[in-house]
Design a protein around this motif. Structure first.
Motif, PDB file in Angstrom:
ATOM      1  N   ALA A   1      -0.137  -1.845   6.878  1.00 34.37           N
ATOM      2  CA  ALA A   1      -0.428  -0.432   6.588  1.00 34.37           C
ATOM      3  C   ALA A   1      -1.912  -0.080   6.622  1.00 34.37           C
ATOM      4  O   ALA A   1      -2.298   1.017   7.024  1.00 34.37           O
ATOM      5  CB  ALA A   1       0.137  -0.068   5.219  1.00 34.37           C
TER       6      ALA A   1
ATOM      7  N   ALA B   1      -3.943   3.234   8.146  1.00 33.33           N
ATOM      8  CA  ALA B   1      -4.599   4.186   7.245  1.00 33.33           C
ATOM      9  C   ALA B   1      -6.059   4.365   7.655  1.00 33.33           C
ATOM     10  O   ALA B   1      -6.595   5.471   7.646  1.00 33.33           O
ATOM     11  CB  ALA B   1      -4.498   3.703   5.805  1.00 33.33           C
TER      12      ALA B   1
ATOM     13  N   ILE C   1      -2.013   7.644   8.822  1.00 33.77           N
ATOM     14  CA  ILE C   1      -1.311   7.873   7.560  1.00 33.77           C
ATOM     15  C   ILE C   1      -2.375   7.852   6.451  1.00 33.77           C
ATOM     16  O   ILE C   1      -3.500   7.425   6.707  1.00 33.77           O
ATOM     17  CB  ILE C   1      -0.228   6.777   7.280  1.00 33.77           C
ATOM     18  N   ARG C   2      -2.024   8.302   5.249  1.00 30.51           N
ATOM     19  CA  ARG C   2      -3.012   8.341   4.178  1.00 30.51           C
ATOM     20  C   ARG C   2      -2.680   7.287   3.103  1.00 30.51           C
ATOM     21  O   ARG C   2      -1.557   7.239   2.614  1.00 30.51           O
ATOM     22  CB  ARG C   2      -3.028   9.736   3.550  1.00 30.51           C
ATOM     23  N   ALA C   3      -3.674   6.476   2.774  1.00 30.60           N
ATOM     24  CA  ALA C   3      -3.492   5.476   1.716  1.00 30.60           C
ATOM     25  C   ALA C   3      -3.736   6.139   0.365  1.00 30.60           C
ATOM     26  O   ALA C   3      -4.780   6.754   0.154  1.00 30.60           O
ATOM     27  CB  ALA C   3      -4.463   4.321   1.917  1.00 30.60           C
TER      28      ALA C   3
ATOM     29  N   VAL D   1       1.508   4.520   1.087  1.00 29.39           N
ATOM     30  CA  VAL D   1       0.957   5.384   2.140  1.00 29.39           C
ATOM     31  C   VAL D   1       1.870   6.596   2.319  1.00 29.39           C
ATOM     32  O   VAL D   1       3.084   6.500   2.136  1.00 29.39           O
ATOM     33  CB  VAL D   1       0.801   4.626   3.493  1.00 29.39           C
TER      34      VAL D   1
ATOM     35  N   ASN E   1       0.479  12.350   6.602  1.00 28.63           N
ATOM     36  CA  ASN E   1      -0.743  13.165   6.463  1.00 28.63           C
ATOM     37  C   ASN E   1      -0.486  14.607   6.002  1.00 28.63           C
ATOM     38  O   ASN E   1      -1.356  15.235   5.420  1.00 28.63           O
ATOM     39  CB  ASN E   1      -1.525  13.175   7.785  1.00 28.63           C
TER      40      ASN E   1
ATOM     41  N   LEU F   1       0.862  -1.173   0.000  1.00 29.10           N
ATOM     42  CA  LEU F   1       0.000   0.000   0.000  1.00 29.10           C
ATOM     43  C   LEU F   1       0.902   1.228   0.000  1.00 29.10           C
ATOM     44  O   LEU F   1       1.771   1.349   0.876  1.00 29.10           O
ATOM     45  CB  LEU F   1      -0.880  -0.041   1.252  1.00 29.10           C
TER      46      LEU F   1
END
Length: 321
Positions: free
Chosen positions: A208, A212, A217-219, A128, A131, A126
């Motif tokens: 991950a 997310a 964190i952002r995927a 990631v 942010n 993923l």
């Protein structure tokens, strides 16, 4: 006393056959050590523990985490263990396909020093990001990297891991540049990703995705050709970068020379465990795609993967420092 050479040969053959089947009957006669070449918490560790919890081989399966050198240290330990089935490794695409092309000196031969037992699962990585990084799509990330060459760093749990080469493949297919920062394991990389010391990572989906979902964190994208059922709303990198595909996989290997019937016994038990409905459900919820193979299927798949990744490593110019 005179022995007929043919009778002697037959007697010796019979002796050898009896010894092999006696070995299988006697196996296992002590705990089975399953070496995980990365620290606890990642996908190889999760899969190994699922097997250890459910295995019914008459002896316990003990997990031994031996991290370091992109998984080479743990794999090497198994390569040099007695070939009796009591020491196995949860190999990865890194330890058994990529590292041979990446490291100028390998402590073991990825093919000759092992006996394939079973492929267990594959998973997307993923992509990631931290942010605070102002990107939400692959296209935005490529534009940002082109505007800021070498400004961003991507982390990995070690040189040669699928997490590392996913980043190298991304760089070579998009013509972008960023710094690779290898860690001793993903649990050391993730705090730096959350804290912003590194900005992105192509982490294994099983580790991950939960982070997310929690919003830590952002995927941005997943690395397989098709979207995983575990994250149907996350696009694939290939939707923006045609031809991009990096699947991470996990498979069990024994030392070279492990008797066939011992391998068959372990494979049969792995087939049973990894087809249990609750195990399959647990794997799928983590983004792991169950795929249990025969030893022969694993050998064929490994050979094809070695060719693929040798080309990626060569094209990217990546080296194990």
């Amino acid at each position: 006393m005179h022995f007929h050479p043919l009778r002697l040969a037959a007697a010796l053959l019979l002796c050898a056959a009896t010894t092999t089947s006696a070995l299988a009957q006697a196996f296992p006669n002590k705990p089975i050590r399953l070496v995980v070449t990365f620290p606890a918490g990642g996908a190889p560790d999760i899969l190994s523990r699922l097997f250890a919890d459910k295995a019914q081989l008459g002896q316990p399966v003990v997990i031994d985490n031996v991290p370091g050198a992109g998984g080479n240290i743990g794999a090497d330990k198994v390569a040099k263990s007695p070939p009796d089935g009591h020491t196995l490794v949860m190999g990865t695409v890194g330890t058994h396909s990529i590292n041979g092309a990446l490291y100028s000196k390998m402590p073991y031969d990825m093919v000759k020093d092992f006996t394939p037992v079973a492929h267990v699962a594959s998973a997307p990585n993923l992509l990631v990001v931290n942010n605070d990084l102002p990107v939400k799509t692959v296209a935005e990330l490529i534009a940002y990297l082109k505007a800021n060459p070498n400004k961003l760093s991507f982390g990995s749990p070690g040189i040669g891991s699928s997490v590392h080469v996913s980043g190298e493949l991304f760089k070579s297919l998009t013509g972008t540049s960023m710094q690779h920062v290898p860690y001793k394991g993903r649990q050391f990389a993730i705090p730096d990703l959350v804290g912003g010391q590194i900005q992105l990572m192509f982490d294994n989906m099983p580790s991950a995705l939960p982070m997310a979902k929690e919003g830590k964190i952002r995927a941005v994208a997943q690395t397989t050709a098709k979207r995983s059922a575990a994250a149907p709303d996350v696009p694939t990198v290939a939707e923006t970068v045609p031809g991009f595909e990096a699947t991470t996989w996990f498979a069990v290997f024994a030392p070279a020379g492990t008797p066939k019937d011992v391998v068959a016994k372990i494979n049969t038990e792995m087939q049973r465990v990894f087809k249990l409905p609750d195990v399959v459900e647990k794997m799928k919820s983590l983004g792991l795609e169950p795929w249990i193979s025969t030893p022969e299927e694993l050998a064929k798949y490994q050979a094809a993967e070695m060719v693929k990744w040798a080309k990626v490593v060569k094209d990217s110019g990546a080296k194990a420092e």
